[in-house]
Write an enzyme that holds these catalytic residues in place. Structure first.
Site, PDB file in Angstrom:
ATOM      1  N   ALA A 128       0.862  -1.174   0.000  1.00  0.00           N
ATOM      2  CA  ALA A 128       0.000   0.000   0.000  1.00  0.00           C
ATOM      3  C   ALA A 128       0.899   1.224   0.000  1.00  0.00           C
ATOM      4  CB  ALA A 128      -0.875  -0.005   1.243  1.00  0.00           C
ATOM      5  N   GLU A 184       4.145  -5.393   7.375  1.00  0.00           N
ATOM      6  CA  GLU A 184       3.383  -4.369   8.101  1.00  0.00           C
ATOM      7  C   GLU A 184       3.809  -4.216   9.553  1.00  0.00           C
ATOM      8  OE1 GLU A 184       2.091  -6.627   6.039  1.00  0.00           O
ATOM      9  OE2 GLU A 184       0.552  -5.706   4.784  1.00  0.00           O
TER      10      GLU A 184
HETATM   11  N1  CO8 Z   1       4.593   3.133  -0.433  1.00  0.00           N
HETATM   12  C1  CO8 Z   1       5.021   4.320  -0.919  1.00  0.00           C
HETATM   13  N2  CO8 Z   1       6.198   4.461  -1.561  1.00  0.00           N
HETATM   14  C2  CO8 Z   1       6.974   3.364  -1.699  1.00  0.00           C
HETATM   15  C3  CO8 Z   1       6.590   2.108  -1.192  1.00  0.00           C
HETATM   16  C4  CO8 Z   1       5.335   2.021  -0.537  1.00  0.00           C
HETATM   17  N3  CO8 Z   1       4.879   0.860  -0.051  1.00  0.00           N
HETATM   18  N4  CO8 Z   1       7.581   1.227  -1.455  1.00  0.00           N
HETATM   19  C5  CO8 Z   1       8.536   1.908  -2.118  1.00  0.00           C
HETATM   20  N5  CO8 Z   1       8.177   3.189  -2.271  1.00  0.00           N
HETATM   21  C6  CO8 Z   1       8.936   4.260  -2.921  1.00  0.00           C
HETATM   22  C7  CO8 Z   1      10.118   4.706  -2.079  1.00  0.00           C
HETATM   23  O1  CO8 Z   1       9.693   5.604  -1.094  1.00  0.00           O
HETATM   24  C8  CO8 Z   1      10.996   5.325  -3.110  1.00  0.00           C
HETATM   25  O2  CO8 Z   1      10.503   6.611  -3.410  1.00  0.00           O
HETATM   26  P1  CO8 Z   1      11.529   7.866  -3.586  1.00  0.00           P
HETATM   27  O3  CO8 Z   1      12.337   7.494  -4.796  1.00  0.00           O
HETATM   28  O4  CO8 Z   1      10.609   9.014  -3.792  1.00  0.00           O
HETATM   29  O5  CO8 Z   1      12.325   7.918  -2.341  1.00  0.00           O
HETATM   30  C9  CO8 Z   1      10.774   4.455  -4.338  1.00  0.00           C
HETATM   31  O6  CO8 Z   1       9.524   3.779  -4.108  1.00  0.00           O
HETATM   32  C10 CO8 Z   1      11.842   3.396  -4.528  1.00  0.00           C
HETATM   33  O7  CO8 Z   1      11.956   2.663  -3.318  1.00  0.00           O
HETATM   34  P2  CO8 Z   1      13.361   2.424  -2.558  1.00  0.00           P
HETATM   35  O8  CO8 Z   1      14.288   3.529  -2.850  1.00  0.00           O
HETATM   36  O9  CO8 Z   1      13.041   2.124  -1.138  1.00  0.00           O
HETATM   37  O10 CO8 Z   1      13.824   1.097  -3.322  1.00  0.00           O
HETATM   38  P3  CO8 Z   1      14.817  -0.031  -2.766  1.00  0.00           P
HETATM   39  O11 CO8 Z   1      15.124  -0.899  -3.927  1.00  0.00           O
HETATM   40  O12 CO8 Z   1      15.935   0.601  -2.002  1.00  0.00           O
HETATM   41  O13 CO8 Z   1      13.948  -0.843  -1.674  1.00  0.00           O
HETATM   42  C11 CO8 Z   1      11.981  -2.008  -0.864  1.00  0.00           C
HETATM   43  C12 CO8 Z   1      12.866  -1.617  -2.093  1.00  0.00           C
HETATM   44  C13 CO8 Z   1      12.781  -2.919   0.064  1.00  0.00           C
HETATM   45  C14 CO8 Z   1      10.779  -2.726  -1.396  1.00  0.00           C
HETATM   46  C15 CO8 Z   1      11.592  -0.726  -0.103  1.00  0.00           C
HETATM   47  O14 CO8 Z   1      11.076   0.222  -1.027  1.00  0.00           O
HETATM   48  C16 CO8 Z   1      10.528  -0.945   0.948  1.00  0.00           C
HETATM   49  O15 CO8 Z   1      10.806  -1.464   2.019  1.00  0.00           O
HETATM   50  N6  CO8 Z   1       9.264  -0.537   0.666  1.00  0.00           N
HETATM   51  C17 CO8 Z   1       8.167  -0.637   1.593  1.00  0.00           C
HETATM   52  C18 CO8 Z   1       7.668  -2.055   1.698  1.00  0.00           C
HETATM   53  C19 CO8 Z   1       6.549  -2.136   2.700  1.00  0.00           C
HETATM   54  O16 CO8 Z   1       6.702  -1.916   3.887  1.00  0.00           O
HETATM   55  N7  CO8 Z   1       5.353  -2.505   2.206  1.00  0.00           N
HETATM   56  C20 CO8 Z   1       4.223  -2.668   3.032  1.00  0.00           C
HETATM   57  C21 CO8 Z   1       3.437  -1.408   3.064  1.00  0.00           C
HETATM   58  S1  CO8 Z   1       2.157  -1.460   4.284  1.00  0.00           S
HETATM   59  C22 CO8 Z   1       0.915  -2.251   3.545  1.00  0.00           C
HETATM   60  O17 CO8 Z   1       0.971  -2.670   2.434  1.00  0.00           O
HETATM   61  C23 CO8 Z   1      -0.293  -2.380   4.406  1.00  0.00           C
HETATM   62  C24 CO8 Z   1      -1.363  -3.096   3.695  1.00  0.00           C
HETATM   63  C25 CO8 Z   1      -2.616  -2.836   4.442  1.00  0.00           C
HETATM   64  C26 CO8 Z   1      -3.768  -3.164   3.595  1.00  0.00           C
HETATM   65  C27 CO8 Z   1      -3.769  -2.423   2.352  1.00  0.00           C
HETATM   66  C28 CO8 Z   1      -3.883  -0.983   2.705  1.00  0.00           C
HETATM   67  C29 CO8 Z   1      -3.970  -0.108   1.501  1.00  0.00           C
END
Ligand code: CO8
Length: 262
Positions: free
Chosen positions: A69, A135
């Protein structure tokens, strides 16, 4: 579906009877924002209504199916608006679509991305697909069915470990544990494989396909929660019996119960 009207997804019809939806917010690793989910639902409804599509493939790109999300959208949400507006309720609209949906997962499928992949009918993945429910690291829990669907798919022991630790799991593990139907050797092969399967499904009678999807899905219903609720109701009704009073009173008075069968 009119392609021009979508901003966060791409739409195509790459094979006869097969619709393809490509999640397309690559800079945000396809983070699932409300506008994206609204478009995804609209595109699925449009394919369903068109009568031309017999199956749909949902995919992302090589780096990410969807990294969850949109955390930036969610971070300032409070309880009143999340609960009041039933945040993410429309996320599961995908599960109401009557035509089969196949996910071709490459790269990250985390949080809501993993949950989205688990909502489809057939999950295929490429060699570098990375699944997880992180999460817990954000101070929340899965909110789009992850705790339920992951547990159904791979069992309580592994689901509990994954959800409580937030640790990722691999394509190979997803297949071995029964979450993914198949893992392919390359990302391209994964998408092609999904399109092949979708084409096969689309070649069959639409009514039989619809019925087949419905009956398989029904096996997941009336499951644990219904069973537990049923058990609880019966348990509660036993407080209308004399034997319950006799049994519990006897215990409290350290006596042997004299059952009446009433
Ligand atoms: N939301 C918003 N932006 C994101 C997300 C996300 N989930 N994941 C990545 N991005 C963005 C980053 O902020 C970054 O943006 P910017 O370039 O502006 O800084 C861009 O995407 C690229 O990401 P990274 O630089 O972090 O890329 P890496 O290759 O270094 O890392 C990862 C990749 C490991 C996947 C890392 O991006 C990460 O940990 N992302 C978050 C993963 C996460 O925690 N997901 C769970 C989210 S919570 C959720 O899904 C709850 C669900 C609840 C039900 C549904 C509700 C809607």
């Amino acid at each position: 579906p009119a392609e021009a009207s979508y901003e966060h997804i791409l739409i195509s019809t790459p094979r006869p009877g097969v619709g393809q939806i490509t999640l397309n917010r690559p800079k945000a690793l396809n983070a699932l924002s409300t506008p994206l989910m609204t478009e995804l639902n609209a595109a699925l409804r449009a394919f369903e209504a068109s009568k031309e599509a017999g199956a749909v493939v949902i995919t992302g790109n090589e780096k990410a199916f969807a990294a969850g999300a949109d955390i930036k959208e969610m971070k300032d949400l409070n309880f009143a608006s999340a609960f009041g507006n039933d945040f993410i309720k429309n996320w599961s609209e995908l599960t109401q679509i009557s035509i089969p949906i196949i996910a071709a997962v490459n790269g990250y499928a985390l949080g809501g991305g993993c949950e989205l992949a688990m909502m489809v009918d057939i999950l295929y993945c490429g060699p570098k697909a990375t699944f997880g429910q992180p999460e817990i690291k954000l101070g929340v829990i899965p909110g789009a069915g992850g705790s339920q669907r992951l547990t159904w798919a791979i069992g309580k022991a592994k689901a509990m470990e994954i959800i409580l630790t937030g640790k990722n799991f691999s394509a190979e593990e997803a297949e071995r544990w029964g979450l993914a139907a198949r893992v392919f050797e390359t990302p391209e092969a994964c998408v092609e494989g999904a399109l092949d399967t979708a084409e096969t499904i689309a070649s069959y009678g639409r009514l039989a396909v619809k019925a087949a999807k419905e009956v398989v899905n029904q096996s997941m219903e009336n499951g644990l929660s219904e069973g537990v609720k049923f058990e609880r109701r019966v348990f509660q009704s036993l407080f209308a019996t004399r034997d319950q009073k006799i049994g519990m009173t006897a215990f409290a008075e350290k006596k042997k119960p004299q059952w009446t069968g009433e």
